[in-house]
Design a protein around this motif. Sequence first.
Motif, PDB file in Angstrom:
ATOM      1  N   LYS A  33      35.844  36.453  45.125  1.00 16.48           N
ATOM      2  CA  LYS A  33      36.088  36.041  43.733  1.00 16.48           C
ATOM      3  C   LYS A  33      34.969  36.562  42.828  1.00 16.48           C
ATOM      4  CE  LYS A  33      37.722  31.804  43.161  1.00 16.48           C
ATOM      5  NZ  LYS A  33      37.738  30.314  43.032  1.00 16.48           N
ATOM      6  N   LEU A  34      33.725  36.405  43.265  1.00 14.51           N
ATOM      7  CA  LEU A  34      32.585  36.873  42.472  1.00 14.51           C
ATOM      8  C   LEU A  34      32.574  38.393  42.372  1.00 14.51           C
ATOM      9  CD1 LEU A  34      29.921  34.395  43.882  1.00 14.51           C
ATOM     10  CD2 LEU A  34      30.789  34.440  41.525  1.00 14.51           C
ATOM     11  N   ALA A  35      32.903  39.061  43.482  1.00 10.63           N
ATOM     12  CA  ALA A  35      32.904  40.528  43.477  1.00 10.63           C
ATOM     13  C   ALA A  35      33.977  41.066  42.534  1.00 10.63           C
ATOM     14  CB  ALA A  35      33.122  41.061  44.901  1.00 10.63           C
ATOM     15  N   LEU A  36      35.162  40.446  42.559  1.00  6.89           N
ATOM     16  CA  LEU A  36      36.237  40.917  41.673  1.00  6.89           C
ATOM     17  C   LEU A  36      35.936  40.587  40.215  1.00  6.89           C
ATOM     18  CD1 LEU A  36      39.442  40.052  43.767  1.00  6.89           C
ATOM     19  CD2 LEU A  36      38.294  42.265  43.535  1.00  6.89           C
ATOM     20  N   ALA A  37      35.301  39.445  39.992  1.00  2.24           N
ATOM     21  CA  ALA A  37      34.919  39.084  38.617  1.00  2.24           C
ATOM     22  C   ALA A  37      33.975  40.145  38.055  1.00  2.24           C
ATOM     23  CB  ALA A  37      34.260  37.705  38.592  1.00  2.24           C
ATOM     24  N   ARG A  38      33.022  40.574  38.885  1.00  2.11           N
ATOM     25  CA  ARG A  38      32.085  41.625  38.453  1.00  2.11           C
ATOM     26  C   ARG A  38      32.825  42.935  38.229  1.00  2.11           C
ATOM     27  NH1 ARG A  38      28.380  39.280  41.893  1.00  2.11           N
ATOM     28  NH2 ARG A  38      29.132  40.513  43.650  1.00  2.11           N
ATOM     29  N   ARG A  39      33.653  43.312  39.186  1.00  2.00           N
ATOM     30  CA  ARG A  39      34.368  44.594  39.113  1.00  2.00           C
ATOM     31  C   ARG A  39      35.249  44.684  37.868  1.00  2.00           C
ATOM     32  NH1 ARG A  39      37.291  46.361  44.580  1.00  2.00           N
ATOM     33  NH2 ARG A  39      39.329  45.676  43.845  1.00  2.00           N
ATOM     34  N   ASN A  40      35.861  43.542  37.504  1.00  2.00           N
ATOM     35  CA  ASN A  40      36.801  43.562  36.368  1.00  2.00           C
ATOM     36  C   ASN A  40      36.190  43.055  35.067  1.00  2.00           C
ATOM     37  OD1 ASN A  40      39.027  44.592  37.842  1.00  2.00           O
ATOM     38  ND2 ASN A  40      39.333  42.584  38.783  1.00  2.00           N
ATOM     39  N   GLY A  41      34.909  42.691  35.111  1.00  2.00           N
ATOM     40  CA  GLY A  41      34.267  42.186  33.901  1.00  2.00           C
ATOM     41  C   GLY A  41      34.870  40.887  33.401  1.00  2.00           C
TER      42      GLY A  41
END
Length: 325
Positions: free
Chosen positions: A28-36
Amino acid sequence: SYDRPFIDSLPKAELHLHIEGTLEPELKLALARRNGVDIGQSTVEQVRATYDFTDLTSFLAVYYPAMEVLVTEQDFHDLAMAYFERAAADGVVRAEIFFDPQAHTSRGVPFASVVDGLWSAVQEARGLGVEAALIMCFLRDHSVKSAEETLATSLPYRDRILGVGLDSDERGNPPEKFAAVFDAAKQAGYRLTMHCDIDQEQSIANIATVLHRIGVERIDHGTNILEDGSLVAEAKERGIGFTCCPLSNSFVTEQMKGQEITDLLRQGLKVSVASDDPAYFGGYVGDNLEALAIAQELSREEVVQLARNSLEISWADPQRVDAWV
Ligand code: HPA
Ligand code: ZN
C-alpha cells in the motif's frame, strides 16, 4: 502449532479471497509513493493503526478508501502477483479470486485496467503452480443499475471472468435486489456465488433466497444456515459449497464461528476454509486452517476433508480436480 507443514502440504483451493483485501501495508505504501497518492500514513505501523474495526460496516469503511492507491494496470498485476506468491507457499493449486470492479470504476479507473492487470497475473501464476481464475463481484450497497452496467461492461471480457459474486454491506441489500442481474449473468455463461454474511438480520431468509431464487452453486460464509435444518438438508443434497473464513469471522463478529463450521463439516456439507481479506484479518488460507484446527481440535482427516472440499467445489476442470484430490 498444528503441524503446519502438514497443512501446507495439502493441495487446496482458495475460493473466497477478495484480491483488494490482500493489499498488505508495505505494498500500500509503495503504491501510494509510485502513484503520488497521499494516504495520510507513511509507515507500516501507521497503516496498521487504521485497522480498527469491530464489524463488517466498520471494516468496509477502512477497506474501500485504501483502494485509492490502486490506479494502473501494473498496480493490479503487482497486487495479484504478490498474492499468488503467498498462495503457492500455502499449497494453493487453484485460486478463484474475487475483484470489485465498481470500487475502481467509480473512482475513474477503467474496467480494462483492472481486468488486464489481474489477467496478466493469472497467466503468470501458472509458473508458480497456481491455476487461477477471476470472479467479478457486484457491490450490493450500490444500485441495481450500476450492477447492470458493470455486467454489460464485462461482456467483452467474458472469457477471462469465470463467475460473478455479490459482496459489501448485506444490511438492507438482500439477494433478491440482484435477482435479475444474476439471471442475466447466468445467461451470459457466468457461474454464480453470493455472500451470505455472518449473523445478518435476515440471514436465513437471505440463504433461502440464494438457494431457491438465485440458484448459486456456492455460498460465501453462510454458516447461519444451521438455524434451519431443512435448508441444511437441502444444501447437503444439492452439494452446495460453503467458503468459510474463520479469521475474518473473528474480526467482523466476536468469534471464529469455528463450532458452526465444524458442525456443517461433520454433517457432510461441502465446507471449505478460505481467507476473505487476509491483509486485514491477519492470515492467509494456511493460517485460517491452522486457527480452525487448533480451536476445534480437528483431526487430520477433517483437515484433509476441508482441503479436498475446496477442490471439489472449485470451478476447475473436473479432470484437474481428480488429479489434485
Ligand atoms: N463480506 C462482504 N463484503 C466484503 C467482504 C465480506 O466478507 N470482504 C470484502 N468485502
Ligand atoms: Zn468476502
